[in-house]
Design an enzyme around this catalytic site. Sequence first.
Site, PDB file in Angstrom:
ATOM      1  N   HIS A  57       0.849  -1.209   0.000  1.00 13.56           N
ATOM      2  CA  HIS A  57       0.000   0.000   0.000  1.00 13.56           C
ATOM      3  C   HIS A  57       0.875   1.247   0.000  1.00 13.56           C
ATOM      4  CE1 HIS A  57      -3.906   2.093   0.977  1.00 13.56           C
ATOM      5  NE2 HIS A  57      -2.995   3.059   1.081  1.00 13.56           N
ATOM      6  N   HIS A  59       1.535   5.371  -2.167  1.00 12.10           N
ATOM      7  CA  HIS A  59       1.049   6.411  -3.086  1.00 12.10           C
ATOM      8  C   HIS A  59       2.253   7.005  -3.817  1.00 12.10           C
ATOM      9  CE1 HIS A  59      -3.157   6.583  -1.584  1.00 12.10           C
ATOM     10  NE2 HIS A  59      -2.575   6.034  -0.530  1.00 12.10           N
ATOM     11  N   GLN A 152      -9.524   9.183  -5.254  1.00  8.82           N
ATOM     12  CA  GLN A 152      -9.226   9.877  -3.991  1.00  8.82           C
ATOM     13  C   GLN A 152     -10.366  10.789  -3.527  1.00  8.82           C
ATOM     14  OE1 GLN A 152      -5.884  10.551  -1.835  1.00  8.82           O
ATOM     15  NE2 GLN A 152      -7.815  10.789  -0.780  1.00  8.82           N
ATOM     16  N   HIS A 210      -9.260   1.709  -0.103  1.00  6.47           N
ATOM     17  CA  HIS A 210      -9.153   2.429   1.156  1.00  6.47           C
ATOM     18  C   HIS A 210     -10.523   2.260   1.808  1.00  6.47           C
ATOM     19  CE1 HIS A 210      -5.692   4.244  -0.759  1.00  6.47           C
ATOM     20  NE2 HIS A 210      -5.408   4.932   0.335  1.00  6.47           N
ATOM     21  N   GLU A 213     -11.222   4.368   6.670  1.00  9.20           N
ATOM     22  CA  GLU A 213     -10.065   5.052   7.272  1.00  9.20           C
ATOM     23  C   GLU A 213     -10.596   6.222   8.084  1.00  9.20           C
ATOM     24  OE1 GLU A 213      -7.155   6.629   4.562  1.00  9.20           O
ATOM     25  OE2 GLU A 213      -5.706   7.017   6.163  1.00  9.20           O
ATOM     26  N   ASP A 309       2.171   3.271   2.935  1.00  6.55           N
ATOM     27  CA  ASP A 309       1.213   4.325   2.595  1.00  6.55           C
ATOM     28  C   ASP A 309       1.885   5.579   2.043  1.00  6.55           C
ATOM     29  OD1 ASP A 309      -1.309   5.319   2.163  1.00  6.55           O
ATOM     30  OD2 ASP A 309      -1.846   5.582   4.265  1.00  6.55           O
ATOM     31  N   TRP A 315       0.329  13.910   3.437  1.00 13.19           N
ATOM     32  CA  TRP A 315      -0.233  13.253   4.614  1.00 13.19           C
ATOM     33  C   TRP A 315       0.811  12.933   5.680  1.00 13.19           C
ATOM     34  CZ3 TRP A 315      -1.522  12.189  -0.431  1.00 13.19           C
ATOM     35  CH2 TRP A 315      -2.850  12.487  -0.803  1.00 13.19           C
TER      36      TRP A 315
HETATM   37 FE   FE2 Z   1      -3.421   5.139   1.199  1.00 10.81          FE
END
Ligand code: FE2
Length: 430
Positions: A57, A59, A152, A210, A213, A309, A315
């Site tokens: 996982h 990005h 997203q 996802h 979350e 992630d 983030w």
């Molecule tokens: Fe993610």
Amino acid sequence: MFDLIIRNANLTTGQTGFDVGISDGKIAAIEKTLDGDCGEEIDATGRLLSPAFCDPHFHMDATLSLGKPRMNVSGTLLEGIALWGELRPIVTKEELVDRALRYCDLAVSQGLLFIRSHVDTSDPKLVTAEAMLEVREKVAPYIDLQLVAFPQDGYYRASEGVFALNRALDMGIEIVGGIPHFERTMDEGRQSVEALCRIAADRGLAVDMHCDETDDPMSRHIETLAAETIRFGLEGRVAGSHLTSMHSMDNYYVSKLIPLMAEAEINVIPNPLINIMLQGRHDTFPKRRGLTRVRELMEAGLNVSLGQDCTMDPWYSMGSADMLEVAHMGIHVAQMGGIEDKKQIFNAITTNSAKTMGLENYGLEVGCNADLVILQANDVVEALRLKPTRLYVLKGGKVVSQTPARISQLSLDGRPGVIDMGRDYVPGSH
Ligand code: FE2
């Protein structure tokens, strides 16, 4: 005759001092002592030999963009999404490719050779998808990069979310993503799960969403995801990423949910670094950890793998492509400190992740691809403690990265890390 023999390696099974022979890019023999000629030898000096790490996982389109166009002031998931929404319209394909390739170089040096990356498909121009497809091709000689079409801003919530996700799949992205908890309503979230599972079934693809979350214990899209997985016959091909709401759910409800997830053979992907950083943000004290129920899911027979992630993006301002760092945090937050617990967590960044990603011929057995890493640690438990240097990284039996041993780390057996640096090192000499 082997192309390469790795001498005196400790294996992830706990067996010590084995020779591993490699021919034609595959592991051809694992014996206490291998005789015969070989083109090349590596002396592992009793260090740990592991299959290369897998990150299920990530990005890749957002990585290394920290600070562009500004920093995330609140540090929350929602400001991160808003910030990425500011950057996405102005970022160029060249920038995306350049950052991703720099990240991939780092990943290789960390022994990370298998990555599943979500690719934001919210903008119908799909610059992100074009860029990541190019990166996938460029890094193919050394990294297996899987791509997930990830809406997203919401499959239904983004104005052209439905069109753009399907277009990204047409372009060659091979996994169906989703974000049901970010749709406008619970019901639209449920509908998105159903629609996206139907797309996967129709196209013969895997699913990785996802999912939940959030700290909201009523965010129960994982229940729908498991049920739709069974309805569409997708068992074993569906992953639920994050599942942080399970941390806060009612225990009786979870006692029904986990068997349903097991029936659907859901692959569970917690992301400990990001979950401990982003969850519980609306809490005063006590603050919830937000990580899903790792031990309970493992004990119920679910396949649990850990993801990274983010690395230096809207983030998360930290990260270093180090799956041992992910595992280290996972051990702490899931309170998996026993020796057997730690072995389970090591599996979560190797064999379990390989299963989630559907990798073939992965592992440390004869016939497996020689995609390997030699670490400056004696065994799995020590590797998790030290997050040590990746001395050698091999892809298809070829060395793709080599890093000198550190001199300052001490093993439990008192063997100093200097053993690989030569015997002339004098402690305290620098
Ligand atoms: Fe993610």
